[in-house]
Design an enzyme around this catalytic site. Structure first.
Site, PDB file in Angstrom:
ATOM      1  N   THR A 156     -11.432 -58.726 -44.399  1.00  0.00           N
ATOM      2  CA  THR A 156     -11.728 -57.968 -43.079  1.00  0.00           C
ATOM      3  C   THR A 156     -13.198 -58.732 -42.167  1.00  0.00           C
ATOM      4  OG1 THR A 156     -13.537 -58.276 -44.446  1.00  0.00           O
ATOM      5  CG2 THR A 156     -12.441 -56.141 -45.058  1.00  0.00           C
ATOM      6  N   THR A 193     -13.977 -62.201 -57.552  1.00  0.00           N
ATOM      7  CA  THR A 193     -14.031 -62.394 -56.201  1.00  0.00           C
ATOM      8  C   THR A 193     -14.114 -61.415 -55.627  1.00  0.00           C
ATOM      9  OG1 THR A 193     -13.620 -63.868 -54.122  1.00  0.00           O
ATOM     10  CG2 THR A 193     -11.530 -62.407 -55.531  1.00  0.00           C
ATOM     11  N   GLU A 279     -19.425 -66.045 -43.530  1.00  0.00           N
ATOM     12  CA  GLU A 279     -19.884 -65.492 -42.048  1.00  0.00           C
ATOM     13  C   GLU A 279     -21.113 -66.508 -41.669  1.00  0.00           C
ATOM     14  OE1 GLU A 279     -19.453 -61.001 -43.062  1.00  0.00           O
ATOM     15  OE2 GLU A 279     -21.556 -61.577 -43.645  1.00  0.00           O
ATOM     16  N   ASN A 407     -23.546 -60.323 -39.243  1.00  0.00           N
ATOM     17  CA  ASN A 407     -23.653 -58.321 -40.768  1.00  0.00           C
ATOM     18  C   ASN A 407     -24.449 -57.658 -38.970  1.00  0.00           C
ATOM     19  OD1 ASN A 407     -23.243 -58.764 -43.468  1.00  0.00           O
ATOM     20  ND2 ASN A 407     -23.577 -60.759 -42.440  1.00  0.00           N
ATOM     21  N   SER A 412     -19.994 -51.520 -34.935  1.00  0.00           N
ATOM     22  CA  SER A 412     -19.768 -51.772 -34.209  1.00  0.00           C
ATOM     23  C   SER A 412     -18.191 -52.495 -33.640  1.00  0.00           C
ATOM     24  CB  SER A 412     -20.480 -52.479 -33.034  1.00  0.00           C
ATOM     25  OG  SER A 412     -20.508 -53.279 -32.860  1.00  0.00           O
TER      26      SER A 412
END
Length: 412
Positions: A156, A193, A279, A407, A412
């Site tokens: 993702t 996980t 991230e 995030n 979008s």
């Protein structure tokens, strides 16, 4: 960019006899990307799993638990990315069930022999019609050497695919362990996980496999944190095909320790890859806590440090504002903790410095030494609680501007 991690090349990921994987572009959320994966298991395999403890767990998690508890022989896994099918109520359960029904018809097995998995945006409906339409393409793509492609297909917000593989000699037989995982944010597993799938060609009795998947999770995926959030979809599945001829009925069987080490090693490699790809992460942080009364209080301290936004932003800035670490230790809820007995070190490949002892800054500590170590890409925080012999580790990363951007822009 990930911290000192690159995806293993396809040829280094050993196929696991009895397992085939196939992928397709189903358009679940975005076009022109492989977002649907089918895993086919030969008859005779055993399967075990652990799942999120989040009470808002996703519909696929509920169905997976049910199918595993039913005792059905699992013959297929189906994984979609883009939409998590979480927070979707009864319609989400129906979509997960329709997915299993369709895989069952395609493979000639019962729907209860299929485990569904979803990852992506929460609170949005799964476009099950697109998923079902993509399944025949997955089926036609089934190959034993598709692990590398599957690692990419389940991503993702990951910037790199995560995979690991190893072979070990056990009782004169070559045993293979190969796995993939995904995850970069919403990472504070309370079982496993975000999504992780590990397979071995060893034969492992079902009850022993369940014990092994829990042990592997506790030593790996349950020791990581990016942002302190436990996902609604966390799932870690362990599959054993028995094709190597190495068989294990219980944990006293000869060679089982070697198998456990191999499985746990692959799981730990995958878990650490998630942190390295956290991230916006720029630093990989190991928090090693010793001197606890038990392992759980060591991990509680580790997580307090690893979760702290103040600690994580200090690491991002390479700012040795290390009182934040002491504050985190202090609120970790360790009953009867004598702060005068706590010592804290900061280390990297350039060495280690004692930061605090006897409830205060160490006399030998110099801020320029702390600043030098905090500039490294890989940092260790070592804590001695001074109250026992237990130890534990937690793996974390820093918190950067990019985390907020990723995030904020996620949908979008």
């Amino acid at each position: 960019m990930p911290v000192n991690y690159t995806t293993p090349s396809p040829e280094t990921l050993f196929p696991v006899a009895g397992i085939r994987l196939g992928l397709a572009e189903a358009g679940i959320r975005k076009l022109d990307r492989r977002d649907l994966t089918l895993v086919a298991l030969d008859t005779g395999c055993t399967v075990a799993g652990v799942f999120t403890q989040n009470r808002f767990c996703a519909a696929p998690v509920l169905l997976c638990r049910s199918h595993l508890e039913s005792g059905s022989e699992i013959r297929a896994l189906v994984i979609n990315t883009g939409i998590a099918n979480a927070g979707t109520g009864e319609s989400g359960l129906q979509a997960a069930q329709e997915t299993c029904d369709s895989v069952g018809r395609l493979m000639g097995v019962d729907a209860s022999q299929v485990l569904p998995f979803s990852t992506g945006v929460i609170l949005e409906a799964l476009p099950v019609d697109r998923l079902i339409a993509g399944l025949p393409r997955c089926f036609g793509d089934l190959k034993a050497d598709n692990w590398h492609a599957a690692a990419h297909g389940i991503m993702t917000t990951d910037t790199v695919a995560k995979a690991a593989s190893r072979q070990v000699e056990i009782n004169g037989r070559t045993v293979t362990v190969t796995g993939i995982s995904k995850g970069a944010g919403m990472i504070r597993p309370n079982m496993a996980t975000m999504l992780g799938f590990v397979a071995t060609d060893a034969g492992v009795a079902e009850s022993l496999l369940q014990q092994l998947v829990r042990e592997a999770a506790d030593a790996s995926f349950n020791c990581i944190t990016v942002d302190g959030d436990t996902s609604t979809n966390d799932s870690f599945i362990l599959m054993a095909t028995g094709k190597s001829g190495a068989e294990f009925a219980d944990d006293t069987a000869p060679g089982y320790a070697e198998l456990r080490e191999a499985v746990t090693g692959v799981a730990l490699e995958l878990a650490q890859a998630i942190i390295r790809d956290g991230e916006g992460a720029t630093k990989f942080i190991t928090i090693a806590v010793d001197g606890g009364k038990d392992r759980e209080e060591c991990k509680r301290v580790g997580y307090a440090i690893g979760h702290s936004p103040l600690v994580k932003t200090a690491f991002f800035a390479s700012d040795p504002n290390l009182g934040r670490i002491l504050a985190a230790i202090g609120y970790a809820d360790i009953a009867g903790l004598d702060v005068d007995g706590v010592r804290v070190w900061l280390g990297s490949e350039d060495g280690e410095v004692l930061v605090a002892e006897k409830g205060a800054r160490a006399d030998s500590y110099r801020e320029e030494d702390g600043a030098r170590i905090m500039k490294a890409a890989e940092i260790t925080v070592r804590v001695d609680l001074g109250r026992g012999e237990a130890r534990g580790k937690v793996y974390s990363c820093d918190l950067s501007y990019e985390y907020v951007k990723i995030n904020a822009d996620y949908r979008s």
